[in-house]
Design a protein around this motif. Structure first.
Motif, PDB file in Angstrom:
ATOM      1  N   ILE A  18       0.838  -1.210   0.000  1.00 51.70           N
ATOM      2  CA  ILE A  18       0.000   0.000   0.000  1.00 51.70           C
ATOM      3  C   ILE A  18       0.871   1.257   0.000  1.00 51.70           C
ATOM      4  CG2 ILE A  18      -1.555   1.387   1.441  1.00 51.70           C
ATOM      5  CD1 ILE A  18      -3.207  -0.763   0.289  1.00 51.70           C
ATOM      6  N   GLU A  19       1.896   1.269   0.856  1.00 55.83           N
ATOM      7  CA  GLU A  19       2.749   2.458   1.000  1.00 55.83           C
ATOM      8  C   GLU A  19       3.485   2.805  -0.285  1.00 55.83           C
ATOM      9  OE1 GLU A  19       5.372   1.685   4.272  1.00 55.83           O
ATOM     10  OE2 GLU A  19       3.702   1.550   5.704  1.00 55.83           O
ATOM     11  N   VAL A  20       4.054   1.788  -0.952  1.00 57.16           N
ATOM     12  CA  VAL A  20       4.837   2.092  -2.157  1.00 57.16           C
ATOM     13  C   VAL A  20       3.934   2.532  -3.301  1.00 57.16           C
ATOM     14  CG1 VAL A  20       6.864   0.733  -1.527  1.00 57.16           C
ATOM     15  CG2 VAL A  20       5.039  -0.343  -2.860  1.00 57.16           C
ATOM     16  N   TRP A  21       2.716   2.001  -3.381  1.00 60.00           N
ATOM     17  CA  TRP A  21       1.773   2.492  -4.384  1.00 60.00           C
ATOM     18  C   TRP A  21       1.430   3.945  -4.099  1.00 60.00           C
ATOM     19  CZ3 TRP A  21       1.056   1.197  -9.052  1.00 60.00           C
ATOM     20  CH2 TRP A  21       1.100  -0.139  -9.458  1.00 60.00           C
ATOM     21  N   ASN A  22       1.190   4.274  -2.843  1.00 54.43           N
ATOM     22  CA  ASN A  22       0.824   5.646  -2.496  1.00 54.43           C
ATOM     23  C   ASN A  22       1.973   6.620  -2.727  1.00 54.43           C
ATOM     24  OD1 ASN A  22      -1.791   4.966  -1.925  1.00 54.43           O
ATOM     25  ND2 ASN A  22      -1.475   4.804   0.275  1.00 54.43           N
ATOM     26  N   ALA A  23       3.216   6.103  -2.712  1.00 59.35           N
ATOM     27  CA  ALA A  23       4.385   6.929  -3.027  1.00 59.35           C
ATOM     28  C   ALA A  23       4.547   7.087  -4.544  1.00 59.35           C
ATOM     29  CB  ALA A  23       5.642   6.305  -2.433  1.00 59.35           C
ATOM     30  N   GLU A  27       9.243   1.670  -9.412  1.00 62.32           N
ATOM     31  CA  GLU A  27      10.388   0.775  -9.240  1.00 62.32           C
ATOM     32  C   GLU A  27      10.396   0.140  -7.854  1.00 62.32           C
ATOM     33  OE1 GLU A  27      12.311  -0.445 -11.615  1.00 62.32           O
ATOM     34  OE2 GLU A  27      11.050   0.743 -12.961  1.00 62.32           O
ATOM     35  N   ARG A  28       9.975   0.886  -6.850  1.00 58.78           N
ATOM     36  CA  ARG A  28       9.882   0.294  -5.504  1.00 58.78           C
ATOM     37  C   ARG A  28       8.761  -0.732  -5.447  1.00 58.78           C
ATOM     38  NH1 ARG A  28       9.052   4.301  -0.998  1.00 58.78           N
ATOM     39  NH2 ARG A  28       8.882   2.457   0.322  1.00 58.78           N
ATOM     40  N   VAL A  29       7.653  -0.477  -6.128  1.00 63.88           N
ATOM     41  CA  VAL A  29       6.575  -1.474  -6.203  1.00 63.88           C
ATOM     42  C   VAL A  29       7.134  -2.763  -6.817  1.00 63.88           C
ATOM     43  CG1 VAL A  29       4.376  -2.078  -7.271  1.00 63.88           C
ATOM     44  CG2 VAL A  29       4.704   0.226  -6.344  1.00 63.88           C
ATOM     45  N   LEU A  30       7.859  -2.612  -7.918  1.00 64.24           N
ATOM     46  CA  LEU A  30       8.358  -3.778  -8.642  1.00 64.24           C
ATOM     47  C   LEU A  30       9.389  -4.581  -7.841  1.00 64.24           C
ATOM     48  CD1 LEU A  30       8.488  -2.119 -12.137  1.00 64.24           C
ATOM     49  CD2 LEU A  30       7.143  -4.161 -11.587  1.00 64.24           C
ATOM     50  N   THR A  31      10.081  -3.945  -6.890  1.00 59.77           N
ATOM     51  CA  THR A  31      11.043  -4.695  -6.069  1.00 59.77           C
ATOM     52  C   THR A  31      10.344  -5.733  -5.197  1.00 59.77           C
ATOM     53  OG1 THR A  31      11.019  -3.138  -4.211  1.00 59.77           O
ATOM     54  CG2 THR A  31      12.675  -2.754  -5.940  1.00 59.77           C
ATOM     55  N   LEU A  32       9.033  -5.572  -4.985  1.00 67.71           N
ATOM     56  CA  LEU A  32       8.282  -6.543  -4.176  1.00 67.71           C
ATOM     57  C   LEU A  32       7.940  -7.802  -4.963  1.00 67.71           C
ATOM     58  CD1 LEU A  32       5.740  -4.101  -2.469  1.00 67.71           C
ATOM     59  CD2 LEU A  32       7.959  -4.873  -1.591  1.00 67.71           C
ATOM     60  N   TYR A  33       8.150  -7.771  -6.288  1.00 66.47           N
ATOM     61  CA  TYR A  33       7.707  -8.837  -7.181  1.00 66.47           C
ATOM     62  C   TYR A  33       8.879  -9.667  -7.710  1.00 66.47           C
ATOM     63  CZ  TYR A  33       3.066  -6.772  -7.193  1.00 66.47           C
ATOM     64  OH  TYR A  33       1.835  -6.315  -6.805  1.00 66.47           O
ATOM     65  N   ALA A  34       8.621 -10.953  -7.936  1.00 68.49           N
ATOM     66  CA  ALA A  34       9.594 -11.831  -8.573  1.00 68.49           C
ATOM     67  C   ALA A  34       9.657 -11.529 -10.075  1.00 68.49           C
ATOM     68  CB  ALA A  34       9.191 -13.296  -8.361  1.00 68.49           C
ATOM     69  N   PHE A  77      -4.387   4.520  -2.290  1.00 69.91           N
ATOM     70  CA  PHE A  77      -5.015   3.339  -1.710  1.00 69.91           C
ATOM     71  C   PHE A  77      -5.132   3.505  -0.196  1.00 69.91           C
ATOM     72  CE2 PHE A  77      -2.935   0.556  -5.239  1.00 69.91           C
ATOM     73  CZ  PHE A  77      -3.807   1.076  -6.174  1.00 69.91           C
ATOM     74  N   SER A  78      -6.302   3.210   0.342  1.00 68.47           N
ATOM     75  CA  SER A  78      -6.522   3.235   1.790  1.00 68.47           C
ATOM     76  C   SER A  78      -6.766   1.808   2.264  1.00 68.47           C
ATOM     77  CB  SER A  78      -7.744   4.095   2.126  1.00 68.47           C
ATOM     78  OG  SER A  78      -7.546   5.424   1.684  1.00 68.47           O
ATOM     79  N   LEU A  79      -5.880   1.319   3.119  1.00 66.60           N
ATOM     80  CA  LEU A  79      -5.971  -0.049   3.610  1.00 66.60           C
ATOM     81  C   LEU A  79      -7.205  -0.226   4.479  1.00 66.60           C
ATOM     82  CD1 LEU A  79      -4.692  -2.868   3.915  1.00 66.60           C
ATOM     83  CD2 LEU A  79      -3.432  -1.960   5.873  1.00 66.60           C
TER      84      LEU A  79
END
Length: 123
Positions: A18-23, A27-34, A77-79
Motif C-alpha cells: 500500500i505504501e509504495v503504491w501511495n508513493a 520501481e519500488r513497487v516492482l522490487t516486491l515482485y519476482a 489506496f486506503s488499507l
C-alpha cells in the motif's frame, strides 16, 4: 514448493505494498515482485494489454503499471484489512475513487510476489 511465511511478515508486505503504491514509486513497487510474476486484472485488457487479462514477467508489468499510473494522477489506496495464509496476503483496500478492491498476492520462498490478482466487486 513454497514455504510457510510468518503472518506478521506477510501482513508487513501488505502494508508496504500500500505504501509504495501511495508513493507512486513504480520501481519500488516492482522490487516486491519476482521476475517471473504473473498478474491478472480486468484492467489489463482495458489498458490495451493481453486480452486474457493476465501479464507475465516484470518487464510487461512495468509497462502496464507505468501506463496506468500516467492515467491515474490521484492514485491513492486506503488499507481496510489484511488477510494472510501460509504463502499469501490478500489486501482489501479502497482506491481514490471510493472503489473497494481485494488484491491477492502469493509469495515465493524468498518472500517475493509471484502471483497477483486484482479482485473487484462484480457490478
Amino acid at each position: 514448493m513454497s514455504q510457510h511465511h510468518q503472518p506478521s511478515t506477510l501482513a508487513e508486505l501488505g502494508r508496504t505494498w500500500i505504501e509504495v503504491w501511495n508513493a507512486r514509486d513504480l520501481e519500488r513497487v516492482l522490487t516486491l515482485y519476482a521476475d517471473d510474476v504473473v498478474m491478472t486484472s480486468d484492467r489489463i485488457p482495458a489498458m490495451g494489454f493481453d486480452e486474457s487479462g493476465t501479464v507475465r514477467g516484470k518487464d510487461v508489468l512495468r509497462a502496464y503499471w507505468g501506463k496506468a499510473l500516467g492515467l491515474l494522477p490521484n492514485l491513492h489506496f486506503s488499507l481496510i484489512e489484511l488477510f494472510v495464509s501460509p504463502d499469501s496476503v490478500a489486501v482489501l483496500y479502497e482506491n481514490e475513487r471510493g472503489k473497494r478492491i481485494c488484491e491477492y498476492l502469493r509469495v515465493n520462498a524468498a518472500g517475493k510476489i509471484v502471483q497477483g490478482s486484482a479482485n473487484h466487486l462484480p457490478h
